[in-house]
Design an enzyme around this catalytic site. Structure first.
Site, PDB file in Angstrom:
ATOM      1  NE  ARG A 102      11.184  -7.195  12.350  1.00 60.08           N
ATOM      2  CZ  ARG A 102      11.579  -6.174  11.875  1.00 60.08           C
ATOM      3  NH1 ARG A 102      11.251  -5.301  12.716  1.00 60.08           N
ATOM      4  NH2 ARG A 102      12.995  -5.978  11.699  1.00 60.08           N
TER       5      ARG A 102
ATOM      6  CG  ASN B 192      16.739  -7.689  10.453  1.00 54.76           C
ATOM      7  OD1 ASN B 192      16.545  -7.855   9.312  1.00 54.76           O
ATOM      8  ND2 ASN B 192      16.290  -6.804  11.372  1.00 54.76           N
TER       9      ASN B 192
ATOM     10  CD  GLU C  40      -3.985   1.830  -6.146  1.00 56.48           C
ATOM     11  OE1 GLU C  40      -4.472   1.040  -6.604  1.00 56.48           O
ATOM     12  OE2 GLU C  40      -3.366   1.441  -4.558  1.00 56.48           O
TER      13      GLU C  40
ATOM     14  CD  GLU D 121      -8.239  -1.369  -0.342  1.00 61.75           C
ATOM     15  OE1 GLU D 121      -8.048  -0.502  -1.623  1.00 61.75           O
ATOM     16  OE2 GLU D 121      -8.333  -3.044  -0.494  1.00 61.75           O
TER      17      GLU D 121
ATOM     18  CG  HIS E 110     -17.028   9.735 -24.686  1.00 62.63           C
ATOM     19  ND1 HIS E 110     -17.395  10.055 -26.249  1.00 62.63           N
ATOM     20  CD2 HIS E 110     -15.210  10.266 -24.913  1.00 62.63           C
ATOM     21  CE1 HIS E 110     -15.982  10.619 -26.889  1.00 62.63           C
ATOM     22  NE2 HIS E 110     -14.732  10.944 -26.161  1.00 62.63           N
TER      23      HIS E 110
HETATM   24  O1  M6R Z   1      -1.482  -9.989  -3.605  1.00 62.64           O
HETATM   25  P1  M6R Z   1      -1.927  -9.423  -4.888  1.00 62.64           P
HETATM   26  O2  M6R Z   1      -1.623  -8.638  -4.897  1.00 62.64           O
HETATM   27  O3  M6R Z   1      -1.978 -10.929  -6.320  1.00 62.64           O
HETATM   28  O4  M6R Z   1      -3.272  -9.171  -4.580  1.00 62.64           O
HETATM   29  C1  M6R Z   1      -4.023  -8.454  -5.471  1.00 62.64           C
HETATM   30  C2  M6R Z   1      -5.214  -7.240  -4.882  1.00 62.64           C
HETATM   31  O5  M6R Z   1      -6.719  -8.183  -4.114  1.00 62.64           O
HETATM   32  C3  M6R Z   1      -4.915  -6.285  -3.789  1.00 62.64           C
HETATM   33  O6  M6R Z   1      -4.289  -5.760  -4.253  1.00 62.64           O
HETATM   34  C4  M6R Z   1      -6.138  -5.698  -3.382  1.00 62.64           C
HETATM   35  O7  M6R Z   1      -6.363  -5.099  -4.379  1.00 62.64           O
HETATM   36  C5  M6R Z   1      -5.485  -4.770  -1.944  1.00 62.64           C
HETATM   37  N1  M6R Z   1      -6.850  -4.981  -1.139  1.00 62.64           N
HETATM   38  C6  M6R Z   1      -5.676  -3.191  -2.458  1.00 62.64           C
HETATM   39  O8  M6R Z   1      -5.822  -2.522  -2.092  1.00 62.64           O
END
Ligand code: M6R
Length: 608
Positions: free
Chosen positions: A27, A100, A481, A488, A504
């Site tokens: 947590r 908490n 995103e 990813e 384009h």
């Molecule tokens: O901790 P941060 O928000 O600065 O991290 C930025 C990126 O490294 C982070 O958003 C990365 O792209 C993620 N793994 C996306 O899911």
């Protein structure tokens, strides 16, 4: 977020409590402590840092006793110090409490209690609870906690012990989790099931406004109004590891499902009941805000996408020009900044090296810097002039999910705040938009209930090797995103593009083997995006659309449609991103990928 534990039985509570706290480490925490009742006194040991520090201190003290409570603290009110760590005690060291949650009316209560002679030793909101219990205590701990609980506003899971009752723990809950593990002549209290699983799989799960009196002989559960509650025992069927994930297969899925709660927590300290917007740690005067001539948002990865959404909101509501830059580019560019430029650095971890370097660069050039982060005490909280916290709770999965939606929500509220001060929105207009923002958690919940259909579509496309994600306007950061999430965690090549750019170049990629995901929610560019869908359909591609509910047109052209509840255009990004998170998740699972720890990636990128 904080974790609480408690033990009552015939064994030494110290190792049991420490073990329980270790199971709650996921947590997140910055300090920890125990209170042990033995030989008619309560000993409290607290330490900053990880649990090994607390263990060392406990070893020195040789603490031992059959009844105790413990806590890991993730600082919200007050710095991570020994004084602010829990447990907290009343004026006479007679009662001790762990908590908490967040007590929203603590300042008010603190003032009243101080007027009545109570002496405070910490900066926390929690300390008011123990003094309030002291105020009501006349020999009956349950009654005192009950009366105190009724005075508290905000969220709390509380465990209290009292020197006069060497065989009693009283617990109470509202809006923060609390469970009681049922052993053989012993009971375990915890914020979450993993903390007690080693000892028992039989659990009582307390609901809001419920409290319990726990002795070695048994448990009595009542409501805050004193009505007895009959509860079924919940039998846990997961093993320890699954329990940490709350029964979800992975942290990522758990975190996606936690989004409604995370958004609520993020909004909680920003929208006051009196229709005001509050940013406690912004360090910007109204005059500073009126003087801003440009906002520059810097961030990486998913946080950058939140920044793009923030631009739409700030420009639309507050009419301030906004530039959004990738931190690694910004730091080596020669940005034009001055003392009237506001730089907003977004980083969930607060530790991203490129973003921190960007903050330095901005400060060197005289700009004011606000950080938006999820981690209290992280580097950005020291480097930036002011801070906005998202309160998403710890995010374990490498893929940012709940931190993203909370960043967006924090930016929406910030944009409203700027607009109000710069008089582009009046109180009625701000309240109307705030109302829509406040409805987002329920709408995200609704989207999550459509998970089955999203999984089905992912099963259909799991073997594809390339994807295109298209969006326009507020749909563009969502598309970017969606593509990032997919590549990813599933290692599928995915590109996010502005739909209008198709002609384009990228349209050359389209054929029947390249599915196209389109963010096609109702907006001022809706007709345009329908045109883009026709273009890709004409070239044989499958279309997966994210659309607004009630849109029958889209059914005719798309192969799969994920519908969103109705919501105003700008704030729809929070909703539109959710099906794409689930889509990426299911695609990755279909392909057997480790979604929580994708290859080559780290949760916080602390190197350049
Ligand atoms: O901790 P941060 O928000 O600065 O991290 C930025 C990126 O490294 C982070 O958003 C990365 O792209 C993620 N793994 C996306 O899911």
């Amino acid at each position: 977020m904080c974790g609480i534990v408690g033990y009552i039985g015939s064994k030494n509570s110290v190792p049991i409590l420490i073990d329980g706290l270790k199971k709650l480490e996921y947590r997140g925490y910055d300090s920890a402590g125990l209170a042990i009742l033995s030989d008619g006194k309560i000993d409290i040991v607290r330490e900053v840092g990880n649990l090994s520090h607390l263990e060392n201190a406990l070893n020195k003290n040789e603490l031992c006793g059959n009844l105790g409570i413990g806590h890991t603290r993730w600082a919200t009110h007050g710095r991570p110090t020994k004084e602010n760590a829990h447990p907290h005690a009343d004026c006479k060291n007679n009662i001790s409490v762990v908590h908490n949650g967040i007590i929203e009316n603590f300042l008010n209560l603190k003032e009243q209690l101080m007027e009545r002679g109570h002496v405070f030793h910490s900066e926390t909101d929690t300390e008011v609870i123990v003094h309030l219990i002291e105020e009501y205590y006349e020999g009956d701990l349950l009654a005192a906690v009950q009366n105190a609980a009724k005075k508290l506003e905000g969220s709390f899971a509380v465990a209290a012990i009292c020197r006069d009752h060497p065989d009693l723990i009283v617990v109470a809950r509202k809006d923060s989790p609390l469970i009681i593990g049922i052993g053989n002549g012993e009971y375990f209290v915890a914020s979450d099931i993993p903390a007690v699983l080693k000892h028992t799989k039989n659990i009582f799960i307390l609901e809001d406004y419920e409290m319990a009196k726990i002795t070695p002989e048994g448990i009595c559960i009542v409501t805050f109004d004193g009505e007895e509650v009959k509860k079924d025992i919940f039998k846990v069927e997961w093993d320890g590891e699954a329990a940490e994930k709350g029964g979800f297969e992975d942290f990522m899925l758990k975190e996606i499902y936690e989004q409604p709660k995370a958004i609520k927590e993020t909004m909680r300290d920003k929208f006051s009941k009196e229709d005001e917007i509050i940013f406690e740690k912004l360090q910007l005067s109204e005059e500073d805000i009126r003087n801003i001539n440009k906002v520059v948002i810097i961030a990486c990865g998913t946080s950058y996408h939140a920044g793009l959404v923030g631009k739409e909101a700030i420009e639309h509501w507050a009419k301030i020009p906004v530039e959004v830059d990738i931190s690694s580019e910004f730091r080596y560019s020669d940005p034009i900044l001055n003392e009237n430029t506001l730089v907003v650095a977004i980083t969930q971890s607060g530790e991203t090296a490129d973003t921190l370097a960007g903050v330095k660069e901005a400060k060197n050039k005289g700009a004011k810097v606000i950080g938006i982060t999820n981690v209290l005490g992280s580097t950005i909280t020291r480097e930036a002039d002011g801070i906005i916290y998202t309160h998403a709770g710890p995010e374990i999965g490498v893929a940012a999910t709940k931190t993203l939606v909370c960043q967006m929500v924090a930016l929406y509220i910030f944009a409203l705040y700027l607009a109000k001060i710069r008089k582009y929105l009046n109180t009625e207009e701000t309240s109307a938009i705030a109302k829509d923002i406040l409805m987002l958690p329920d709408k995200v919940e609704e989207i999550l209930s459509g998970n089955g259909k999203i999984k089905e579509s992912a099963e259909n496309y799991a073997n594809c090797t390339d994807f295109l994600f298209l969006g326009r306007g507020i749909g563009l950061p969502v598309a970017l995103e969606g593509a990032l999430k997919l590549k990813e965690i599933s290692y599928i090549h995915a590109e996010g593009y502005a739909a209008g750019e198709m002609k384009h170049g990228p349209i050359a990629l389209i054929d029947d083997g390249v599915p196209v995901v389109v963010v096609a929610t109702k907006s001022k560019v809706y007709e345009k995006i329908l045109g883009n869908i026709q273009e890709v359909k004409a070239r044989g591609a499958d279309v997966v659309a994210v659309a607004s509910c009630g849109d029958d047109e889209i059914e005719k052209v798309a192969d799969y449609v994920f519908y969103l509840p109705e919501t105003p255009e700008i704030i729809s990004a929070v909703l539109a991103v959710v099906p794409l998170q689930l889509f990426a998740y299911h695609m990755a699972k279909e392909r057997g990928c480790n979604v929580d720890q994708p290859r080559n990636l780290a949760k916080s990128v602390t190197v350049e």
